[in-house]
Motif scaffolding. Structure first.
Motif, PDB file in Angstrom:
ATOM      1  N   LEU A 281       6.367  19.830  28.310  1.00 37.53           N
ATOM      2  CA  LEU A 281       6.378  18.757  29.147  1.00 37.53           C
ATOM      3  C   LEU A 281       6.754  19.132  30.675  1.00 37.53           C
ATOM      4  N   PHE A 282       7.913  20.030  30.561  1.00 35.68           N
ATOM      5  CA  PHE A 282       8.312  20.280  32.129  1.00 35.68           C
ATOM      6  C   PHE A 282       7.660  21.521  32.406  1.00 35.68           C
ATOM      7  N   GLY A 283       6.956  22.198  31.752  1.00 35.11           N
ATOM      8  CA  GLY A 283       5.765  23.358  31.998  1.00 35.11           C
ATOM      9  C   GLY A 283       4.772  22.648  32.553  1.00 35.11           C
ATOM     10  N   LEU A 284       4.394  21.559  32.183  1.00 33.10           N
ATOM     11  CA  LEU A 284       2.972  20.799  32.554  1.00 33.10           C
ATOM     12  C   LEU A 284       3.665  20.325  33.833  1.00 33.10           C
ATOM     13  N   ASP A 285       4.705  19.468  34.161  1.00 33.72           N
ATOM     14  CA  ASP A 285       5.186  18.907  35.265  1.00 33.72           C
ATOM     15  C   ASP A 285       5.448  19.905  36.381  1.00 33.72           C
ATOM     16  N   LEU A 286       5.752  21.235  36.274  1.00 35.32           N
ATOM     17  CA  LEU A 286       5.863  22.148  37.250  1.00 35.32           C
ATOM     18  C   LEU A 286       4.428  22.406  37.774  1.00 35.32           C
ATOM     19  N   ALA A 287       3.508  22.461  36.766  1.00 36.74           N
ATOM     20  CA  ALA A 287       2.285  22.666  37.303  1.00 36.74           C
ATOM     21  C   ALA A 287       1.699  21.456  38.100  1.00 36.74           C
TER      22      ALA A 287
ATOM     23  N   LEU B 160      12.433  23.906  36.782  1.00 40.11           N
ATOM     24  CA  LEU B 160      12.621  24.975  35.974  1.00 40.11           C
ATOM     25  C   LEU B 160      13.950  25.074  35.272  1.00 40.11           C
ATOM     26  N   VAL B 161      14.939  24.548  35.931  1.00 40.42           N
ATOM     27  CA  VAL B 161      16.222  24.036  35.234  1.00 40.42           C
ATOM     28  C   VAL B 161      15.904  23.559  33.582  1.00 40.42           C
ATOM     29  N   LEU B 162      15.114  22.458  33.655  1.00 48.43           N
ATOM     30  CA  LEU B 162      14.835  21.827  32.232  1.00 48.43           C
ATOM     31  C   LEU B 162      14.044  22.731  31.345  1.00 48.43           C
ATOM     32  N   ILE B 163      12.988  23.417  32.013  1.00 49.92           N
ATOM     33  CA  ILE B 163      12.384  24.464  31.044  1.00 49.92           C
ATOM     34  C   ILE B 163      13.555  25.486  30.513  1.00 49.92           C
TER      35      ILE B 163
ATOM     36  N   PRO C  88      12.023  21.731  17.335  1.00 49.70           N
ATOM     37  CA  PRO C  88      10.956  20.934  17.932  1.00 49.70           C
ATOM     38  C   PRO C  88      11.386  20.152  19.109  1.00 49.70           C
ATOM     39  N   LEU C  89      12.702  19.762  19.257  1.00 49.20           N
ATOM     40  CA  LEU C  89      13.026  19.312  20.614  1.00 49.20           C
ATOM     41  C   LEU C  89      12.701  20.311  21.913  1.00 49.20           C
ATOM     42  N   GLY C  90      13.339  21.384  21.571  1.00 49.10           N
ATOM     43  CA  GLY C  90      13.151  22.280  22.598  1.00 49.10           C
ATOM     44  C   GLY C  90      11.578  22.476  22.851  1.00 49.10           C
ATOM     45  N   SER C  91      10.836  22.762  21.883  1.00 44.95           N
ATOM     46  CA  SER C  91       9.346  23.104  21.983  1.00 44.95           C
ATOM     47  C   SER C  91       8.700  21.871  23.062  1.00 44.95           C
ATOM     48  N   ILE C  92       9.062  20.642  22.675  1.00 49.51           N
ATOM     49  CA  ILE C  92       8.791  19.463  23.307  1.00 49.51           C
ATOM     50  C   ILE C  92       8.896  19.580  24.904  1.00 49.51           C
ATOM     51  N   GLY C  93      10.032  19.834  25.111  1.00 42.03           N
ATOM     52  CA  GLY C  93      10.777  19.991  26.624  1.00 42.03           C
ATOM     53  C   GLY C  93      10.053  21.101  27.280  1.00 42.03           C
ATOM     54  N   LEU C  94       9.916  22.220  26.561  1.00 40.54           N
ATOM     55  CA  LEU C  94       9.152  23.406  27.291  1.00 40.54           C
ATOM     56  C   LEU C  94       7.698  22.844  27.858  1.00 40.54           C
TER      57      LEU C  94
ATOM     58  N   ALA D  70      -1.891  26.372  37.639  1.00 35.15           N
ATOM     59  CA  ALA D  70      -2.715  26.195  36.666  1.00 35.15           C
ATOM     60  C   ALA D  70      -2.565  27.229  35.331  1.00 35.15           C
ATOM     61  N   LEU D  71      -1.900  28.161  35.738  1.00 35.91           N
ATOM     62  CA  LEU D  71      -1.571  29.155  34.676  1.00 35.91           C
ATOM     63  C   LEU D  71      -0.153  28.632  33.841  1.00 35.91           C
ATOM     64  N   PHE D  72       0.606  27.926  34.666  1.00 32.31           N
ATOM     65  CA  PHE D  72       1.794  27.249  34.182  1.00 32.31           C
ATOM     66  C   PHE D  72       1.185  26.314  33.133  1.00 32.31           C
ATOM     67  N   GLY D  73       0.273  25.228  33.632  1.00 36.38           N
ATOM     68  CA  GLY D  73      -0.433  24.381  32.785  1.00 36.38           C
ATOM     69  C   GLY D  73      -0.911  24.829  31.358  1.00 36.38           C
ATOM     70  N   VAL D  74      -1.682  25.910  31.583  1.00 37.53           N
ATOM     71  CA  VAL D  74      -2.166  26.423  30.385  1.00 37.53           C
ATOM     72  C   VAL D  74      -1.316  26.924  29.235  1.00 37.53           C
ATOM     73  N   ALA D  75      -0.168  27.473  29.799  1.00 41.62           N
ATOM     74  CA  ALA D  75       0.811  28.250  28.915  1.00 41.62           C
ATOM     75  C   ALA D  75       1.547  27.053  28.524  1.00 41.62           C
TER      76      ALA D  75
END
Length: 625
Positions: free
Chosen positions: A304-310, A341-344, A296-302, A402-407
């Motif tokens: 949060l930082f996917g959204l931040d990349l967007a 990207l490093v944090l993802i 779950p910790l991993g999924s939270i980071g994936l 936007a694709l990154f944010g949707v993912a």
């Protein structure tokens, strides 16, 4: 705890790691070199468009995963896996010979055939390598071994991709590509010679030659164990998520960031470094066990930082021309993008490594390679679906950020769905977070806990969180017998309920509840589960071991299973004990995290249960320094 890097010097792991690393390197060396060559010299080879050739090459490479993964799983369960590895490496050498023939004949058909065969090579090796890990590694080495394999694989992908591009651009590129591939294949074969023998778990298995019916059968094996199947779905989702990001890097680098070709390499390197860091961090945080609480910790980071990349992606290009890396790195927000990207990648490592280790450790030995084959099939299916979905959204006008944010949002939804189906993931996350926030746990004698089969665990009771500490130290789920009032505590009741705790009450208070509790204990032990009990009958008031109640004898008389004594130390006087100086103020003075230990003794045979002997064994462990 030893560093997992020590495994690299072990014959049980080092040769396999080298073989896997070189195989992943060669796959990407040849595949990327071929794509670059066909992209920039397409007119010399075919009239097809370069974009179509790139997608055709990707499809040809992944096709064998659908066709032959089921057969590969059968072979890995039927034959010695070390011998199979060497045969697969011989096949890789022959494939490089086919590639050389394709270059010499200037035949695109032969080269695509070599790429298809290289996909077959990877398909055959996949179930073998992941089934070898639990066969050769100790249980407390499994997470570290998987961490090294995942980190090494992504580094190999990065280096192979870079090497392929350089060889394709060199004079006499085809000669360098085929020669380099042949050399790496030979080195891989030499590495495989060092892998120790790994006898087949199912040598009498009859091979089903029909890949379609066998594929469905393999998925059926995986679905027999619900947590394993959902771990496979989680792994497949990660590959969809990661592949979706990686596939957009070329277009993102040029069309969003405005960079040159080197920008793609920088993005890939940032993601790869993150995966490596996350994989190794996962091993450190797991403490030698398969800690699915990190998922779950991993999924939270994936997410949060996917959204931040967007959000961090620029809305306009920095200039009409492609910018060199030095100029690009000076642009506002570029370092934030690289950090994302490093944090993802880092949180991806925390997400994927425990799932791989869980799939390996909880799948039946006789079917393990076929379960891994089912995982490979679903991985490939998810990646194809993800690629088609991304292409559809981009064609409909969605931007890459936007694709990154949707993912990222979809990742959060998928994670919540999986954790709702299997609360064990979220339960372990809560337990891991609580224990590692307040305590620094040292475990002694973890090897005395059985990997399979029923047992009764008995321990002293010095704090309200003893059950959580024991849960954090054990690889397997535990059914705790606990006072019905504590089982209903706010917040902790969620943990106890989803941990399937067994509430009990004194006979004078609720005789029916006590009878039901003993029935549930007997049923759990009959099903091969671990059951834990605090035989003092209540929380210690002075930190000393109180006389044991006879309830543990009733359990053993009804269910004669091994009994494992345990002793907790360091919890008396902590935040959650009854110590007169305990509480928030005392905990603040002592500092956090507080060092505690759990000592696990040798199993006691159930033939003649003796309360005094059991009490003495627990007392001795409590006094262990």
């Amino acid at each position: 705890m030893k560093s997992p890097l020590g495994l690299l010097a072990s014959r049980r792991f080092g040769p396999l790691f080298i073989t896997q690393f070189l195989g992943a390197f060669n796959d990407n060396l040849f595949k990327n070199a071929l794509v670059v060559l066909l992209t920039f010299q397409a007119a010399q080879w075919t009239t097809l468009a370069p974009a179509l050739l790139s997608n055709l090459a990707a499809g040809i490479f992944i096709l064998p995963y659908f066709l032959f993964s089921a057969s590969a799983g059968q072979l890995a369960d039927k034959y010695d896996r070390a011998r199979l590895t060497r045969l697969v490496k011989v096949l890789e050498i022959l494939i490089m010979g086919v590639a050389l023939a394709g270059f010499l004949a200037h035949s695109l058909t032969i080269l695509m055939g070599a790429l298809f065969l290289l996909g077959c090579h990877s398909t055959l090796f996949g179930p073998v390598k992941y089934a070898l890990l639990p066969q050769h590694l100790h249980p407390d080495e499994l997470v570290g071994g998987n961490a090294l394999v995942e980190a090494g694989t992504f580094v190999a992908i990065l280096l192979g991709t870079l090497g392929g591009g350089l060889l394709a651009a060199a004079p006499q590129g085809p000669v360098w590509i085929s020669g380099g591939g042949m050399l790496v294949a030979l080195l891989g074969y030499l590495g495989s010679r060092g892998i120790p023998s790994a006898p087949a778990p199912e040598p009498t298995l009859r091979i089903n030659p029909n890949p379609f019916t066998e594929t469905w059968r393999n998925i059926g094996f995986a679905r027999q164990n619900r947590p394993v199947y959902l771990a496979i779905l989680g792994i497949s989702w990660f590959w969809l998520y990661g592949a979706l990001f990686l596939a957009q890097f070329p277009a993102y680098a040029r069309g969003v960031l405005g960079g040159e070709e080197g920008c793609v390499t920088l993005l890939l390197a940032a993601f790869t470094v993150g995966i490596g860091l996350g994989s190794m961090l996962c091993e450190k945080l797991s403490g030698g066990i398969v800690e699915i609480g990190l998922v779950p910790l991993g999924s939270i980071g994936l997410s949060l930082f996917g959204l931040d990349l967007a959000w961090a992606s620029p809305s306009a290009l920095p200039g009409p021309e492609a910018q060199p890396l030095t100029v690009l790195l000076a642009q506002p927000g570029m370092l934030r993008i690289l950090a994302d990207l490093v944090l993802i990648g880092l949180f991806g490592g925390l997400f994927i490594v425990p799932l791989y280790a869980m799939m390996q450790s909880r799948s039946a030995e006789a079917q393990r390679a076929r379960v891994i084959a089912a995982n490979n099939i679903l991985n490939a299916l998810f990646m194809v679906v993800g690629a088609l979905g991304a292409a559809s959204l981009l064609s409909a006008g969605l931007s890459i950020p936007a694709l990154f944010g949707v993912a990222a949002l979809m990742n959060a939804a998928v994670a919540l769905y999986i954790y709702r189906l299997v609360p064990e993931f979220l339960l372990r996350f809560i337990v891991w977070g609580l224990v590692h926030t307040f305590y620094r746990l040292r475990v002694e004698g973890r090897e005395n806990l059985p990997d399979t089969g029923a047992a009764v665990l008995v321990c002293n009771h010095v704090s309200y969180v003893d059950a959580l500490v024991i849960t954090a130290a054990c690889r397997r789920p535990i059914r705790f017998v606990m006072d019905h009032r504590i089982a209903r505590w706010p917040l902790l009741s969620y943990v106890f309920r989803h941990g399937r705790a067994i509430p009990i009450a004194p006979a004078r208070e609720d005789a029916e509840l006590q009878k039901t509790a003993f029935d549930q204990v007997a049923q759990a032990l009959a099903e091969g589960e671990l059951v834990a009990i605090f035989p003092e009958g209540g929380l210690s008031r002075d930190g000393q071991l109180a006389p044991f109640q006879p309830g543990v004898l009733k359990i053993l008389e009804r269910s004669p299973v091994p009994l494992i004594p345990m002793g907790l130390g360091g919890l008396w006087g902590s935040l959650f004990s009854r110590h007169p100086e305990g509480g928030v103020r005392a905990a603040w003075k002592q500092g956090l995290p507080r060092p505690i230990r759990l000592a696990i003794g040798s199993p006691i045979a159930p033939e003649k249960p003796d309360l005094a002997r059991i009490s003495h064994a627990v007392a001795a462990l409590c006094k262990t320094p």
